[in-house]
Scaffold this motif. Structure first.
Motif, PDB file in Angstrom:
ATOM      1  N   LEU A   1      28.765  -0.733  89.901  1.00  0.00           N
ATOM      2  CA  LEU A   1      27.781  -0.173  88.991  1.00  0.00           C
ATOM      3  C   LEU A   1      28.098  -0.505  87.527  1.00  0.00           C
ATOM      4  O   LEU A   1      27.203  -0.629  86.690  1.00  0.00           O
ATOM      5  CB  LEU A   1      27.711   1.355  89.167  1.00  0.00           C
TER       6      LEU A   1
ATOM      7  N   VAL B   1      28.820  11.150  84.285  1.00  0.00           N
ATOM      8  CA  VAL B   1      28.259  10.254  85.305  1.00  0.00           C
ATOM      9  C   VAL B   1      29.282  10.025  86.406  1.00  0.00           C
ATOM     10  O   VAL B   1      28.988  10.160  87.598  1.00  0.00           O
ATOM     11  CB  VAL B   1      27.850   8.898  84.690  1.00  0.00           C
ATOM     12  N   ILE B   2      30.502   9.706  85.997  1.00  0.00           N
ATOM     13  CA  ILE B   2      31.572   9.442  86.959  1.00  0.00           C
ATOM     14  C   ILE B   2      31.921  10.703  87.740  1.00  0.00           C
ATOM     15  O   ILE B   2      32.157  10.655  88.951  1.00  0.00           O
ATOM     16  CB  ILE B   2      32.817   8.890  86.241  1.00  0.00           C
TER      17      ILE B   2
ATOM     18  N   MET C   1      31.818   2.315  91.881  1.00  0.00           N
ATOM     19  CA  MET C   1      31.824   2.476  90.432  1.00  0.00           C
ATOM     20  C   MET C   1      32.078   1.140  89.743  1.00  0.00           C
ATOM     21  O   MET C   1      31.510   0.846  88.679  1.00  0.00           O
ATOM     22  CB  MET C   1      32.884   3.487  90.014  1.00  0.00           C
TER      23      MET C   1
ATOM     24  N   THR D   1      29.388   9.246  79.899  1.00  0.00           N
ATOM     25  CA  THR D   1      29.983   8.420  80.962  1.00  0.00           C
ATOM     26  C   THR D   1      30.896   9.238  81.866  1.00  0.00           C
ATOM     27  O   THR D   1      30.882   9.074  83.093  1.00  0.00           O
ATOM     28  CB  THR D   1      30.789   7.252  80.352  1.00  0.00           C
TER      29      THR D   1
ATOM     30  N   SER E   1      23.369   9.886  92.609  1.00  0.00           N
ATOM     31  CA  SER E   1      24.034  10.700  91.591  1.00  0.00           C
ATOM     32  C   SER E   1      24.254   9.896  90.320  1.00  0.00           C
ATOM     33  O   SER E   1      23.941  10.352  89.210  1.00  0.00           O
ATOM     34  CB  SER E   1      25.382  11.214  92.114  1.00  0.00           C
ATOM     35  N   ALA E   2      24.797   8.696  90.486  1.00  0.00           N
ATOM     36  CA  ALA E   2      25.055   7.833  89.325  1.00  0.00           C
ATOM     37  C   ALA E   2      23.753   7.425  88.647  1.00  0.00           C
ATOM     38  O   ALA E   2      23.651   7.431  87.411  1.00  0.00           O
ATOM     39  CB  ALA E   2      25.832   6.594  89.768  1.00  0.00           C
TER      40      ALA E   2
ATOM     41  N   VAL F   1      29.563  11.430  90.797  1.00  0.00           N
ATOM     42  CA  VAL F   1      29.522  10.528  91.945  1.00  0.00           C
ATOM     43  C   VAL F   1      30.064  11.146  93.236  1.00  0.00           C
ATOM     44  O   VAL F   1      29.425  11.064  94.287  1.00  0.00           O
ATOM     45  CB  VAL F   1      30.247   9.199  91.620  1.00  0.00           C
TER      46      VAL F   1
ATOM     47  N   LYS G   1      22.579   8.524  84.836  1.00  0.00           N
ATOM     48  CA  LYS G   1      22.293   7.512  83.813  1.00  0.00           C
ATOM     49  C   LYS G   1      20.889   7.654  83.257  1.00  0.00           C
ATOM     50  O   LYS G   1      20.650   7.444  82.075  1.00  0.00           O
ATOM     51  CB  LYS G   1      22.498   6.112  84.404  1.00  0.00           C
TER      52      LYS G   1
END
Length: 226
Positions: A224, A118-119, A221, A115, A104-105, A122, A109
């Protein structure tokens, strides 16, 4: 007054769509799909602001916290099943959960998403109450996460049967782990259509995946980010 009407309308719409789905269990008739789509159309047509709707809807959101605690009940009731198949369930769930979070992340990206998006992506593969809590803890947007969770559940319910047929998986334990880990509640409902054992394993897998993600997502996280 509008908030109360919206709350009762949401509950009524969900109840009706659930009865329709019980008679015709098609993915496109799932209450998770039909209810939000109709609500969005009604709010748009009536020009009702989300803030007004949420005056009643927030009570449903508040129930997510006790719902999270309630997951302990099926876990306790099915403890013997969990103990008997612990190795298969834990190995499958941990692998699936890690792949779901990392992919997912990575995908977000690659698409150069914001951002916060993206978070928020997750924790998409766990049930809504815990996914929203995880999203908030790691800096995501819980409401966006909830939308991704619903999409994941519906897609998992549609793609799951095809994956099972493609790889000729006819074991109830494997089916349950696949549905529970990849598409949480919606997948569990689908698993129960196959067999009681498959549904039970899916329920356990869903809970184990949620608990693992709750602890692993912040750590992942952080890794990453560096």
């Amino acid at each position: 007054m509008i908030g109360l009407i919206c709350l009762l309308g949401t509950l009524g719409l969900y109840a009706v769509s659930k009865r329709i789905y019980a008679k015709r269990p098609k993915v496109y008739l799932s209450p998770l799909l039909i209810t939000p789509v109709i609500i969005i159309l009604i709010l748009t047509w009536a020009q009702i602001p989300y803030e007004s709707y949420n005056k009643g809807g927030k009570w449903l959101s508040s129930l997510l916290q006790p719902a999270t605690v309630a997951f302990a009940v099926p876990l306790y009731k099915n403890f013997k099943v969990l103990k008997k198949h612990a190795t298969e369930i834990i190995a499958g769930v941990l692998t699936g959960s890690c792949v779901a979070m990392i992919s997912s992340a990575f995908l977000a990206k690659c698409l150069h998403l914001d951002t916060s998006l993206v978070i928020s992506l997750v924790p998409r593969s766990v049930t809504t109450p815990i996914a929203m809590n995880v999203s908030q803890d790691i800096g995501g947007v819980p409401n966006i996460t909830a939308a991704f969770v619903i999409m994941t559940g519906l897609l998992g319910s549609m793609i799951g049967p095809m994956v099972l047929r493609m790889f000729k998986i006819d074991n109830d334990i494997a089916r349950g782990i696949l549905y529970g880990t990849s598409s949480h509640g919606a997948g569990t409902s689908k698993a129960f259509e196959n067999s009681a054992l498959s549904g039970t394993i899916s329920s356990i897998s869903m809970i184990v995946a949620a608990l693992f993600t709750l602890g692993a997502a912040p750590v992942m996280m952080h890794m990453l980010a560096h």
